[in-house]
Design a protein around this motif. Structure first.
Motif, mmCIF file in Angstrom:
data_model
loop_
_atom_site.group_PDB
_atom_site.id
_atom_site.type_symbol
_atom_site.label_atom_id
_atom_site.label_comp_id
_atom_site.label_asym_id
_atom_site.label_seq_id
_atom_site.Cartn_x
_atom_site.Cartn_y
_atom_site.Cartn_z
ATOM 1 N N TRP A 253 -1.739 5.868 8.107
ATOM 2 C CA TRP A 253 -0.841 4.798 7.674
ATOM 3 C C TRP A 253 -0.297 4.020 8.881
ATOM 4 O O TRP A 253 -0.222 2.786 8.849
ATOM 5 C CB TRP A 253 0.295 5.372 6.854
ATOM 6 N N SER A 266 -0.818 -5.809 -2.314
ATOM 7 C CA SER A 266 -0.073 -4.623 -2.717
ATOM 8 C C SER A 266 -0.225 -3.507 -1.690
ATOM 9 O O SER A 266 -1.299 -3.312 -1.113
ATOM 10 C CB SER A 266 -0.580 -4.138 -4.079
ATOM 11 N N LYS A 268 -0.370 -0.440 -2.260
ATOM 12 C CA LYS A 268 -1.307 0.534 -2.806
ATOM 13 C C LYS A 268 -2.752 0.148 -2.541
ATOM 14 O O LYS A 268 -3.635 1.006 -2.445
ATOM 15 C CB LYS A 268 -1.055 0.669 -4.308
ATOM 16 N N SER A 269 -3.027 -1.160 -2.409
ATOM 17 C CA SER A 269 -4.392 -1.606 -2.172
ATOM 18 C C SER A 269 -4.922 -1.186 -0.815
ATOM 19 O O SER A 269 -6.127 -1.105 -0.604
ATOM 20 C CB SER A 269 -4.471 -3.130 -2.306
ATOM 21 N N CYS A 271 -3.870 1.786 0.905
ATOM 22 C CA CYS A 271 -4.003 3.246 1.027
ATOM 23 C C CYS A 271 -3.388 3.921 -0.198
ATOM 24 O O CYS A 271 -2.261 4.411 -0.143
ATOM 25 C CB CYS A 271 -3.340 3.727 2.313
ATOM 26 N N PRO A 272 -4.116 3.956 -1.323
ATOM 27 C CA PRO A 272 -3.566 4.598 -2.528
ATOM 28 C C PRO A 272 -3.264 6.080 -2.310
ATOM 29 O O PRO A 272 -2.387 6.649 -2.982
ATOM 30 C CB PRO A 272 -4.667 4.395 -3.576
ATOM 31 N N GLU A 273 -3.961 6.695 -1.341
ATOM 32 C CA GLU A 273 -3.728 8.118 -1.069
ATOM 33 C C GLU A 273 -2.327 8.382 -0.525
ATOM 34 O O GLU A 273 -1.845 9.513 -0.555
ATOM 35 C CB GLU A 273 -4.766 8.641 -0.068
ATOM 36 N N GLY A 275 0.290 7.891 -1.803
ATOM 37 C CA GLY A 275 1.172 8.375 -2.865
ATOM 38 C C GLY A 275 1.467 9.854 -2.745
ATOM 39 O O GLY A 275 2.425 10.362 -3.338
ATOM 40 N N TRP A 353 4.010 5.311 -7.553
ATOM 41 C CA TRP A 353 2.589 5.081 -7.295
ATOM 42 C C TRP A 353 2.000 4.105 -8.309
ATOM 43 O O TRP A 353 1.255 3.188 -7.957
ATOM 44 C CB TRP A 353 1.831 6.409 -7.341
ATOM 45 N N GLY A 356 2.682 0.651 -7.597
ATOM 46 C CA GLY A 356 2.051 0.123 -6.388
ATOM 47 C C GLY A 356 2.813 0.366 -5.114
ATOM 48 O O GLY A 356 2.485 -0.187 -4.064
ATOM 49 N N VAL A 358 3.607 2.635 -2.193
ATOM 50 C CA VAL A 358 3.153 3.802 -1.439
ATOM 51 C C VAL A 358 3.494 3.588 0.032
ATOM 52 O O VAL A 358 3.908 2.514 0.446
ATOM 53 C CB VAL A 358 1.638 4.031 -1.597
ATOM 54 N N GLN A 383 8.317 -5.588 -3.292
ATOM 55 C CA GLN A 383 7.988 -4.219 -3.693
ATOM 56 C C GLN A 383 9.100 -3.250 -3.326
ATOM 57 O O GLN A 383 9.357 -2.279 -4.043
ATOM 58 C CB GLN A 383 6.667 -3.791 -3.045
#
Length: 523
Positions: A253, A266, A268-269, A271-273, A275, A353, A356, A358, A383
């Motif tokens: 990150w 977003s 989340k776009s 690094c969705p991991e 979360g 999560w 969006g 994270v 956000q």
């Protein structure tokens, strides 16, 4: 076995204590070197950029050398004697192990299905450890090798050699034995680890595809394992190793920060991991709701005392992300509440999560601000406003649910205890007991606290070993039947005591390293 696992978990937390400042340093350095935030002032050719880049690269030290750090730090909590020398032995034998691995794979890599000509990182399964090209075993490999060294140190450090071989005793003898032990360990590693890597890649795929369910289960277990002291074992491979992203979520990150800061897409776009690092939301919003419920349901005559208790430990959870002081005020008197707490924490993390939101959100406000809010607020403020709204809604949910359950089941949460259940005069009784024995009580409050803790644990002859994590003094005793209960430890000024067989965890707070030193001096 549980005692050993708990002790291992506490020892593994030692290097994690460095991550808070390292994270702040990376966050600030990224902020001041990102052109999208600072404008032309942060152009790569400017003096501003070059000076702050020095600061930023220094901040990366901890994250860039995580395996080495874990290998060296584990002996601090696990070695039974001469911890500092064991750290040195772990360092040299860990490097020796990787030199063996490098040479074996350079000469016979094809036999083991490893192509040493590939670049490190990615799907190659290779990494650079202290300038040694080797298998990427991450934190797991570091802990395994360090564990072997600790065993050898505890077993052979005091070995008496003939006088004419005296110069080979102590650490030198451990290194000699370890040198030959590392050869078969390296062979085993190159034979087994490439297959383990395939399993890790498969697990990564499963976790990533599990979506919201994976986020919920992970965050529930992260909270639920706290009473057993095993939550470090749960989250550390995700945060600091290659389980879901290369290099671990913290380092991954942080490297993405400049790219995220320059974009309006977003969070989340990217690094969705991320979360999986959402436990900090429960620390900030959940603990606040729980504290408000405790204060609201306290007996009127005890509200002032409860407020004085709850304010510092709630702020500790919000700002620093350390929750044991507040969670242990109700864990043992109302374990059902703690289960609900873990369920709500997982639900809050999953809700964030799905919205969006994270990032590196596992700590308190300091960490969240440095690795999220400060460098990313400019293009992602919407956000973060949504994050605040969701968090405050869950604060209200925590308050309503906790208040209902406390009143419904008459849980003895702070301020609701029956007076006869807790010995509020324990300090005075301890002083009277010491005076009756003709023993002086120290004027130093830390020494006095340690004396009372020692008394509650059955005296120094009942202590098997002692270590600590971020907030707890972890002590293994020989006879648990002569130890005091949780009420005693709360009465003498700690936040309580978690007991699992012969393993006692006295909840001290953030000053536990100092308390451990004083405690050990009494032994």
């Amino acid at each position: 076995m549980m005692q050993k696992i708990q002790k291992f978990g506490g020892a593994m937390f030692t290097p994690v204590l460095l991550f808070a400042f390292a994270g702040v340093s990376v966050g600030i350095g990224t902020l001041f070197t990102t052109e999208a935030i600072m404008g032309s002032l942060a152009a790569p050719t400017s003096m501003w950029y070059k000076c702050w880049n020095v600061f930023l690269q220094g901040g990366w030290t901890v994250f860039n050398q995580l395996p080495l750090l874990f290998a060296v730090s584990l002996p601090i909590g696990m070695a039974k004697k001469q911890n500092a020398r064991c750290c040195m032995e772990a360092l040299v034998l860990y490097l020796t192990f990787h030199y063996f691995v490098n040479t074996i794979l350079t000469q016979w890599g094809g036999v083991f299905g490893v192509d040493m000509s590939q670049e490190v990182g990615g799907s190659s399964g290779l990494a650079m450890i202290a300038s040694i090209k080797t298998l990427d075993m991450g934190m797991i490999g570091a802990l395994a090798v360090s564990g072997v060294v600790i065993y050898l140190h505890n077993r052979f450090y005091d070995t008496e050699l003939p006088e004419w071989l005296g110069s080979f005793s102590g650490s030198t003898f451990v290194f000699m034995v370890g040198f030959f032990v590392m050869i078969p360990v390296a062979v085993l590693a190159v034979a087994v680890w490439p297959k383990v890597q395939l399993g890790i890649f498969a697990f990564q795929g499963f976790v990533k595809s599990a979506g919201a369910l994976g986020i919920w289960v992970f965050n529930f277990l992260e909270r639920a394992l706290i009473p057993f002291g095993l939550h470090h074992l749960m989250y550390s491979p995700f945060y600091y190793d290659n389980v879901v992203v290369p290099g671990g979520l913290y380092a991954y990150w942080a490297k993405l920060l400049p790219q995220i800061a320059a974009s309006t897409a977003s969070l989340k776009s990217f690094c969705p991991e991320a979360g999986f690092t959402a436990s900090g939301f429960a620390k900030m919003f959940g603990c606040t709701g729980a504290a408000l419920a405790f204060y609201n349901t306290a007996k009127p005559e005890k509200k002032k005392k409860v407020f004085a208790l709850l304010l510092p430990i709630t702020l500790t959870a919000i700002v620093c992300g350390v929750t044991e002081p507040i969670e242990f005020t109700f864990l043992f008197v109302a374990p059902g509440l703690f289960v609900v707490h873990a369920l709500l924490a997982a639900t809050l993390a999953t809700t964030m999560w799905l919205a969006g939101i994270v990032g590196i959100n596992s700590g308190g406000l300091i960490e969240i601000a440095s690795l999220n809010l400060i460098p990313l607020m400019r293009n992602h403020w919407q956000q973060y406003i949504l994050m605040l709204v969701i968090g405050l809604i869950f604060t209200g949910i925590w308050f309503v649910v906790f208040r209902f359950l406390i009143l419904k089941f008459d849980f003895k949460t702070p301020g609701r205890e029956d007076d006869e259940e807790i010995e509020f005069g324990s300090k005075e009784k301890f002083r009277e007991k010491q005076a009756a024995k003709g023993q002086a009580v120290s004027d130093d409050p830390d020494v006095e606290l340690c004396q009372m803790i020692l008394e509650g644990l059955g005296g120094k002859d009942n202590i098997a070993d002692v270590t600590n994590c971020a907030t707890r003094l972890r002590v293994n005793v020989k006879d648990e039947t002569i130890c005091k209960n949780d009420a005693y430890f709360k009465a003498i000024g700690t936040h309580g005591c978690s007991v699992n067989g012969k393993a006692f965890q006295v909840i001290i707070g953030l000053k536990v390293p100092k308390i451990r030193e004083v405690f050990e001096s009494l032994l």
